[in-house]
Design a protein around this motif. Structure first.
Motif, PDB file in Angstrom:
ATOM      1  N   THR A   3      43.712  32.053  41.689  1.00 48.44           N
ATOM      2  CA  THR A   3      43.545  30.878  40.835  1.00 48.44           C
ATOM      3  C   THR A   3      42.450  31.046  39.794  1.00 48.44           C
ATOM      4  OG1 THR A   3      42.238  29.888  42.628  1.00 48.44           O
ATOM      5  CG2 THR A   3      44.534  29.206  42.438  1.00 48.44           C
ATOM      6  N   GLN A   4      41.604  32.064  39.956  1.00 51.30           N
ATOM      7  CA  GLN A   4      40.569  32.313  38.953  1.00 51.30           C
ATOM      8  C   GLN A   4      40.081  33.748  39.072  1.00 51.30           C
ATOM      9  OE1 GLN A   4      37.090  29.780  39.271  1.00 51.30           O
ATOM     10  NE2 GLN A   4      36.622  30.004  37.113  1.00 51.30           N
ATOM     11  N   VAL A   5      39.874  34.371  37.911  1.00 53.34           N
ATOM     12  CA  VAL A   5      39.293  35.709  37.848  1.00 53.34           C
ATOM     13  C   VAL A   5      38.237  35.684  36.749  1.00 53.34           C
ATOM     14  CG1 VAL A   5      39.704  38.166  37.419  1.00 53.34           C
ATOM     15  CG2 VAL A   5      41.472  36.791  38.561  1.00 53.34           C
ATOM     16  N   VAL A   6      37.012  36.061  37.093  1.00 54.36           N
ATOM     17  CA  VAL A   6      35.917  36.142  36.129  1.00 54.36           C
ATOM     18  C   VAL A   6      35.471  37.594  36.062  1.00 54.36           C
ATOM     19  CG1 VAL A   6      33.534  35.458  35.640  1.00 54.36           C
ATOM     20  CG2 VAL A   6      35.169  33.763  36.470  1.00 54.36           C
ATOM     21  N   GLN A  55      39.892  27.413  49.033  1.00 50.57           N
ATOM     22  CA  GLN A  55      39.566  28.334  47.948  1.00 50.57           C
ATOM     23  C   GLN A  55      38.628  29.415  48.477  1.00 50.57           C
ATOM     24  OE1 GLN A  55      37.930  25.482  45.153  1.00 50.57           O
ATOM     25  NE2 GLN A  55      39.808  25.594  43.949  1.00 50.57           N
ATOM     26  N   ASN A  89      31.092  38.950  38.551  1.00 52.17           N
ATOM     27  CA  ASN A  89      32.553  39.061  38.536  1.00 52.17           C
ATOM     28  C   ASN A  89      33.081  38.554  39.874  1.00 52.17           C
ATOM     29  OD1 ASN A  89      32.318  40.427  36.051  1.00 52.17           O
ATOM     30  ND2 ASN A  89      32.183  42.401  37.086  1.00 52.17           N
ATOM     31  N   SER A 126      32.818  37.338  45.467  1.00 46.12           N
ATOM     32  CA  SER A 126      31.906  37.466  44.324  1.00 46.12           C
ATOM     33  C   SER A 126      31.108  38.768  44.301  1.00 46.12           C
ATOM     34  CB  SER A 126      30.908  36.306  44.335  1.00 46.12           C
ATOM     35  OG  SER A 126      31.572  35.073  44.293  1.00 46.12           O
ATOM     36  N   ARG A 166      45.170  39.195  38.465  1.00 43.03           N
ATOM     37  CA  ARG A 166      45.123  38.228  37.368  1.00 43.03           C
ATOM     38  C   ARG A 166      45.462  36.846  37.924  1.00 43.03           C
ATOM     39  NH1 ARG A 166      49.877  40.245  37.720  1.00 43.03           N
ATOM     40  NH2 ARG A 166      51.762  39.187  37.077  1.00 43.03           N
ATOM     41  N   ALA A 167      44.978  35.821  37.241  1.00 42.64           N
ATOM     42  CA  ALA A 167      45.262  34.437  37.653  1.00 42.64           C
ATOM     43  C   ALA A 167      46.763  34.214  37.651  1.00 42.64           C
ATOM     44  CB  ALA A 167      44.567  33.458  36.718  1.00 42.64           C
ATOM     45  N   MET A 190      39.040  34.301  42.834  1.00 41.58           N
ATOM     46  CA  MET A 190      39.267  33.141  43.695  1.00 41.58           C
ATOM     47  C   MET A 190      40.743  33.133  44.090  1.00 41.58           C
ATOM     48  SD  MET A 190      37.832  29.591  44.244  1.00 41.58           S
ATOM     49  CE  MET A 190      36.807  29.533  42.851  1.00 41.58           C
ATOM     50  N   THR A 230      43.522  30.874  46.386  1.00 40.72           N
ATOM     51  CA  THR A 230      43.791  29.614  47.091  1.00 40.72           C
ATOM     52  C   THR A 230      44.914  29.844  48.087  1.00 40.72           C
ATOM     53  OG1 THR A 230      43.066  28.339  45.171  1.00 40.72           O
ATOM     54  CG2 THR A 230      44.391  27.176  46.817  1.00 40.72           C
ATOM     55  N   ARG A 241      36.461  32.546  47.594  1.00 44.14           N
ATOM     56  CA  ARG A 241      35.833  33.208  46.446  1.00 44.14           C
ATOM     57  C   ARG A 241      35.145  34.484  46.908  1.00 44.14           C
ATOM     58  NH1 ARG A 241      31.820  29.863  43.122  1.00 44.14           N
ATOM     59  NH2 ARG A 241      30.436  30.423  44.812  1.00 44.14           N
TER      60      ARG A 241
END
Length: 122
Positions: free
Chosen positions: A33-36, A59, A48, A63, A71-72, A51, A53, A61
């Motif tokens: 659901t999220q990639v930083v 969720q 970096n 880190s 990818r999201a 996440m 789900t 995470r």
């Protein structure tokens, strides 16, 4: 889980150190659901991270990664290599090492932290 760190009075996750560049595997099946990315050591926050789900809405995470391979929107199975351990973001080592580790946290659908220990076994 629950101790204090240089940055938090209550640490709602688990730090796992296996060495810089170690492949990291998803602890659950779920949707990314999220990639930083694009963070470096010393940047504010979690660096970096990925996440995921799960089916219950938790969720997960992961880190401080050096790399993310997902990818999201992607669905990944438990055990999938989503990235590699790193030291991006606010990391440090009291013993003079690189600070490389995985910070693993889980929030439930109500925004409460869950102890991730049971997801790391088995």
């Amino acid at each position: 889980y629950g101790g204090s760190t240089k940055f938090e009075q209550f640490h709602p996750g688990i730090d796992v150190a296996k060495g810089m560049g170690t492949p990291e595997r998803a602890t659950v099946t779920g949707k990314v659901t999220q990639v930083v990315t694009g963070k470096k050591q010393g940047d504010p926050g979690f660096g970096n991270y990925v996440m995921v789900t799960d089916a219950q809405g938790n969720q997960h995470r992961y880190s401080h990664l050096s790399q993310a391979f997902v990818r999201a929107g992607q669905i990944i199975p438990k055990g999938y290599v989503y990235g590699t351990e790193g030291n991006t973001g606010q990391t440090y080592s009291q013993s003079g090492g690189t600070g490389s580790h995985l910070d693993y946290r889980i929030k439930d659908i109500y925004g409460r932290y869950i102890n991730p220990s049971k997801f790391l076994t088995g």
